[in-house]
Design a protein around this motif. Structure first.
Motif, PDB file in Angstrom:
ATOM      1  N   PRO A   1       0.440  -6.355   9.409  1.00 20.60           N
ATOM      2  CA  PRO A   1      -0.490  -6.979   8.448  1.00 20.60           C
ATOM      3  C   PRO A   1      -1.301  -6.010   7.590  1.00 20.60           C
ATOM      4  CG  PRO A   1      -0.528  -8.174  10.524  1.00 20.60           C
ATOM      5  CD  PRO A   1       0.367  -6.979  10.747  1.00 20.60           C
ATOM      6  N   GLY A   2      -1.764  -4.900   8.169  1.00 15.95           N
ATOM      7  CA  GLY A   2      -2.630  -3.995   7.394  1.00 15.95           C
ATOM      8  C   GLY A   2      -1.901  -2.822   6.755  1.00 15.95           C
ATOM      9  N   ASP A   3      -0.580  -2.817   6.776  1.00 18.07           N
ATOM     10  CA  ASP A   3       0.197  -1.667   6.285  1.00 18.07           C
ATOM     11  C   ASP A   3       0.137  -1.516   4.763  1.00 18.07           C
ATOM     12  OD1 ASP A   3       1.014  -0.843   8.760  1.00 18.07           O
ATOM     13  OD2 ASP A   3       3.063  -1.612   8.613  1.00 18.07           O
ATOM     14  N   ARG A   4       0.178  -0.218   4.352  1.00 17.23           N
ATOM     15  CA  ARG A   4       0.474   0.082   2.950  1.00 17.23           C
ATOM     16  C   ARG A   4       1.966   0.393   2.883  1.00 17.23           C
ATOM     17  NH1 ARG A   4      -4.347   4.159   1.234  1.00 17.23           N
ATOM     18  NH2 ARG A   4      -3.548   5.195   3.081  1.00 17.23           N
ATOM     19  N   VAL A   5       2.683  -0.393   2.087  1.00 18.40           N
ATOM     20  CA  VAL A   5       4.142  -0.301   2.059  1.00 18.40           C
ATOM     21  C   VAL A   5       4.601   0.066   0.649  1.00 18.40           C
ATOM     22  CG1 VAL A   5       6.314  -1.541   2.512  1.00 18.40           C
ATOM     23  CG2 VAL A   5       4.246  -2.124   3.815  1.00 18.40           C
ATOM     24  N   LEU A   6       5.597   0.925   0.565  1.00 19.88           N
ATOM     25  CA  LEU A   6       6.242   1.233  -0.714  1.00 19.88           C
ATOM     26  C   LEU A   6       7.616   0.562  -0.747  1.00 19.88           C
ATOM     27  CD1 LEU A   6       6.448   2.854  -3.409  1.00 19.88           C
ATOM     28  CD2 LEU A   6       7.523   4.693  -2.075  1.00 19.88           C
TER      29      LEU A   6
ATOM     30  N   ALA B   1       4.432 -10.709   5.191  1.00 15.85           N
ATOM     31  CA  ALA B   1       4.041 -10.179   6.510  1.00 15.85           C
ATOM     32  C   ALA B   1       2.693  -9.453   6.450  1.00 15.85           C
ATOM     33  CB  ALA B   1       5.121  -9.217   7.012  1.00 15.85           C
ATOM     34  N   LEU B   2       2.152  -9.248   5.240  1.00 16.24           N
ATOM     35  CA  LEU B   2       0.919  -8.470   5.079  1.00 16.24           C
ATOM     36  C   LEU B   2      -0.307  -9.376   4.960  1.00 16.24           C
ATOM     37  CD1 LEU B   2       2.176  -5.835   2.437  1.00 16.24           C
ATOM     38  CD2 LEU B   2       2.170  -5.638   4.939  1.00 16.24           C
ATOM     39  N   ASP B   3      -1.476  -8.763   5.177  1.00 18.41           N
ATOM     40  CA  ASP B   3      -2.737  -9.472   5.054  1.00 18.41           C
ATOM     41  C   ASP B   3      -3.624  -8.668   4.115  1.00 18.41           C
ATOM     42  OD1 ASP B   3      -5.215 -10.605   5.285  1.00 18.41           O
ATOM     43  OD2 ASP B   3      -5.333 -10.517   7.467  1.00 18.41           O
ATOM     44  N   ALA B   4      -3.885  -9.222   2.932  1.00 20.75           N
ATOM     45  CA  ALA B   4      -4.667  -8.492   1.922  1.00 20.75           C
ATOM     46  C   ALA B   4      -6.057  -8.137   2.452  1.00 20.75           C
ATOM     47  CB  ALA B   4      -4.770  -9.325   0.649  1.00 20.75           C
TER      48      ALA B   4
ATOM     49  N   ARG C   1      -1.131  -9.347  -2.694  1.00 15.97           N
ATOM     50  CA  ARG C   1      -0.695  -8.227  -1.845  1.00 15.97           C
ATOM     51  C   ARG C   1       0.369  -7.360  -2.517  1.00 15.97           C
ATOM     52  NH1 ARG C   1       0.493 -12.796   2.458  1.00 15.97           N
ATOM     53  NH2 ARG C   1      -0.362 -14.073   0.788  1.00 15.97           N
ATOM     54  N   VAL C   2       0.666  -7.644  -3.787  1.00 16.86           N
ATOM     55  CA  VAL C   2       1.754  -6.942  -4.478  1.00 16.86           C
ATOM     56  C   VAL C   2       1.212  -6.184  -5.682  1.00 16.86           C
ATOM     57  CG1 VAL C   2       3.906  -7.230  -5.778  1.00 16.86           C
ATOM     58  CG2 VAL C   2       3.493  -8.630  -3.738  1.00 16.86           C
TER      59      VAL C   2
ATOM     60  N   PHE D   1       1.359   9.308  -5.800  1.00 18.57           N
ATOM     61  CA  PHE D   1       0.879   9.070  -4.431  1.00 18.57           C
ATOM     62  C   PHE D   1       0.972  10.354  -3.619  1.00 18.57           C
ATOM     63  CE2 PHE D   1       2.599   5.071  -6.052  1.00 18.57           C
ATOM     64  CZ  PHE D   1       1.504   4.231  -5.897  1.00 18.57           C
ATOM     65  N   GLY D   2      -0.078  10.602  -2.819  1.00 21.14           N
ATOM     66  CA  GLY D   2      -0.130  11.825  -2.041  1.00 21.14           C
ATOM     67  C   GLY D   2       0.722  11.748  -0.778  1.00 21.14           C
ATOM     68  N   ASP D   3       0.851  12.881  -0.087  1.00 27.52           N
ATOM     69  CA  ASP D   3       1.586  12.934   1.175  1.00 27.52           C
ATOM     70  C   ASP D   3       0.951  11.989   2.198  1.00 27.52           C
ATOM     71  OD1 ASP D   3       3.075  14.811  -0.039  1.00 27.52           O
ATOM     72  OD2 ASP D   3       2.582  16.479   1.293  1.00 27.52           O
ATOM     73  N   GLY D   4       1.812  11.290   2.945  1.00 29.45           N
ATOM     74  CA  GLY D   4       1.335  10.424   4.021  1.00 29.45           C
ATOM     75  C   GLY D   4       0.606   9.175   3.561  1.00 29.45           C
ATOM     76  N   HIS D   5       0.797   8.768   2.300  1.00 28.16           N
ATOM     77  CA  HIS D   5       0.048   7.615   1.756  1.00 28.16           C
ATOM     78  C   HIS D   5       0.515   6.285   2.355  1.00 28.16           C
ATOM     79  CE1 HIS D   5      -2.365   5.512  -1.298  1.00 28.16           C
ATOM     80  NE2 HIS D   5      -1.370   4.635  -1.343  1.00 28.16           N
ATOM     81  N   PHE D   6       1.824   6.172   2.665  1.00 26.18           N
ATOM     82  CA  PHE D   6       2.384   4.871   3.075  1.00 26.18           C
ATOM     83  C   PHE D   6       2.707   4.817   4.571  1.00 26.18           C
ATOM     84  CE2 PHE D   6       3.527   5.240  -1.461  1.00 26.18           C
ATOM     85  CZ  PHE D   6       2.937   4.069  -1.932  1.00 26.18           C
ATOM     86  N   ASP D   7       2.463   3.627   5.159  1.00 29.86           N
ATOM     87  CA  ASP D   7       2.827   3.389   6.561  1.00 29.86           C
ATOM     88  C   ASP D   7       4.331   3.112   6.696  1.00 29.86           C
ATOM     89  OD1 ASP D   7       0.047   3.123   7.883  1.00 29.86           O
ATOM     90  OD2 ASP D   7      -0.096   1.784   6.150  1.00 29.86           O
ATOM     91  N   ARG D   8       4.880   2.427   5.698  1.00 31.49           N
ATOM     92  CA  ARG D   8       6.301   2.048   5.707  1.00 31.49           C
ATOM     93  C   ARG D   8       6.851   2.220   4.295  1.00 31.49           C
ATOM     94  NH1 ARG D   8       7.300  -0.307  11.154  1.00 31.49           N
ATOM     95  NH2 ARG D   8       5.171  -0.228  11.886  1.00 31.49           N
TER      96      ARG D   8
END
Length: 447
Positions: free
Chosen positions: A252-257, A273-276, A307-308, A322-329
């Motif tokens: 739910p709380g992921d930042r996804v690319l 699947a996400l929660d804004a 959420r998009v 976007f910097g290094d390590g910015h996204f969870d998935r």
């Protein structure tokens, strides 16, 4: 224009002539259906003839060849007209041969001059008298397979080399079967039971998917014209494509690319699947502004726009934004040759060469390499394609892992435990496995 000029057979000849010139079959058909008033039966016949002729083109051309001495002197539309007659005569058993021949001759008369009408009449009667050439007259086994299943020889050879003769033949035979009308339930606003009930109320026949828990198969009626579609309760998506996002498993709380997102089918599945409120967001990229707009429209229809973040950017330049390590998935649903989609886009088989797969391999690797630094440690990156050749699938993953030792391959999960006994950690769905699209999915973890 006479009545024959609005008939499904006339429109099919017109569509096929344009498709032969490079137009997309689905867009061409949609345009004709929107421009002409037709009932459901006529729309079905038009669609059937257009896709059928494209699907079986090599077979139909083989049958026609002995009866046309100078094919290059033929007007392209006359050639397509004869192919439509052959297709209906040989493949559509509910239409009497007499009806097929009569209307074909009538179209030749209205669309052409008296010489064309005489020529078409002569060819049809000659085919009827002599019978069509048999496949067993072809001595070369690969050419015989190519003509029988209307598949290019290079693809037959490549599939045999990679998967063995039996699997190759099962795949090419399955690709001429009609594609299923498959839907993905939008879990952001609905569930399988509600969508099934809504569609059944509109007199559609609905079955559950055997490979996706949120997939439905409609076998009677058009789901896209229903109120449930308008309200965003579901979207049209192949069953195989529905497996990609669950393999990525966004929280739910992921930042996804979503690195190659248009038109946004998988983007909206991630977003569901996400929660804004918990900070969940999917950044959806495409390089064309009109396609970025399309992602936004899809997100709005599916009630997940909050959420998009639809963004115009080349995935190979992600590091500039976007910097290094910015996204969870990260999802890389990579641009590919699309050979797993032949059932839905039958012209692909004649347009692609092996060289296309090798050129795409470089782009696929470049995208994976560019987005990799933006994934945080312990994060998951899922790579998917809708093709069935290892050059764009297993070879790309092997090369990426060789270049990026901080990544490891983990087993691709599926909610319905598909192919549980497979040897590989990646998942390959072939078109004959479940009569869905061909797909490849690999999951990579950053150590």
């Amino acid at each position: 224009m006479s009545e024959v000029g609005n008939s499904p057979r006339w429109l099919a000849v017109s569509a096929l002539s344009k498709i032969k010139n490079g137009a997309y079959s689905n867009l061409q058909l949609n345009q004709l259906i929107n421009q002409h008033t037709m009932d459901r039966r006529d729309i079905n016949l038009l669609t059937n003839i257009v896709y059928g002729v494209i699907q079986h083109r090599l077979t139909l051309e083989y049958w026609l060849k002995p009866f046309v001495r100078h094919p290059h002197q033929l007007d392209p539309w006359v050639n397509e007209l004869l192919l439509t007659a052959l297709y209906q005569w040989q493949y559509l058993d509910k239409i009497p041969q007499r009806a097929v021949f009569n209307e074909t001759i009538e179209i030749a008369k209205v669309k052409g001059h008296p010489g064309i009408r005489r020529f078409v009449t002569g060819v049809l009667h000659e085919m009827d008298r002599q019978g069509l050439p048999k496949f067993d007259a072809i001595t070369d086994p690969d050419e015989r397979l190519s003509v029988t299943y209307s598949m290019p020889i290079w693809l037959i050879d490549e599939l045999r080399d990679q998967l063995g003769a039996d699997k190759m033949q099962r795949i090419i035979a399955s690709l001429n079967q009609p594609a299923k009308q498959s839907l993905r339930v939008n879990t952001a606003v609905s569930d399988v039971e509600d969508v099934t009930a809504a569609l059944t109320n509109e007199d559609l026949t609905v079955d559950f998917s055997e490979i996706s828990p949120i997939g439905l198969i409609v076998s009677d009626g058009q789901a896209v014209t229903t109120d449930a579609m308008k309200y965003g309760m579901f979207t049209v998506q192949d069953e195989s494509a529905q497996l990609v996002v669950p393999a990525l498993n966004p929280q739910p709380g992921d930042r996804v690319l979503d690195a190659c997102a248009a038109p946004g089918g998988k983007t909206t599945q991630i977003a569901a699947a996400l929660d804004a409120d918990a900070g969940g967001e999917v950044v959806a990229l495409d390089i064309h502004s009109n396609k970025v707009k399309l992602i936004g429209e899809n997100a709005a229809r599916m009630h997940v726009a909050d959420r998009v973040a639809a963004t115009e950017l080349d995935a190979r330049k992600v590091g500039t934004e976007f910097g290094d390590g910015h996204f969870d998935r990260i999802l890389v649903d990579a641009p590919c040759s699309g050979l797993g989609l032949i059932r839905r886009k039958p012209e692909i088989r004649y347009e692609k060469q092996l060289s296309d797969s090798l050129n795409l391999q470089r782009i696929q690797l470049a995208i994976l390499t560019a987005v990799a630094p933006t994934l945080k440690k312990g994060g998951i990156m899922t790579y998917s394609t809708c093709t069935i050749l290892k050059q764009e699938n297993q070879d790309v993953i092997a090369q990426f892992l060789a270049d990026q030792p901080e990544f490891e391959l983990i087993k691709t999960p599926t909610e319905m435990n598909l192919k549980a006994d497979r040897d590989s950690d990646t998942l390959s769905i072939y078109p004959d496995d479940y009569l869905s699209d061909g797909f490849f999915i690999a999951c990579l973890r950053k150590k």
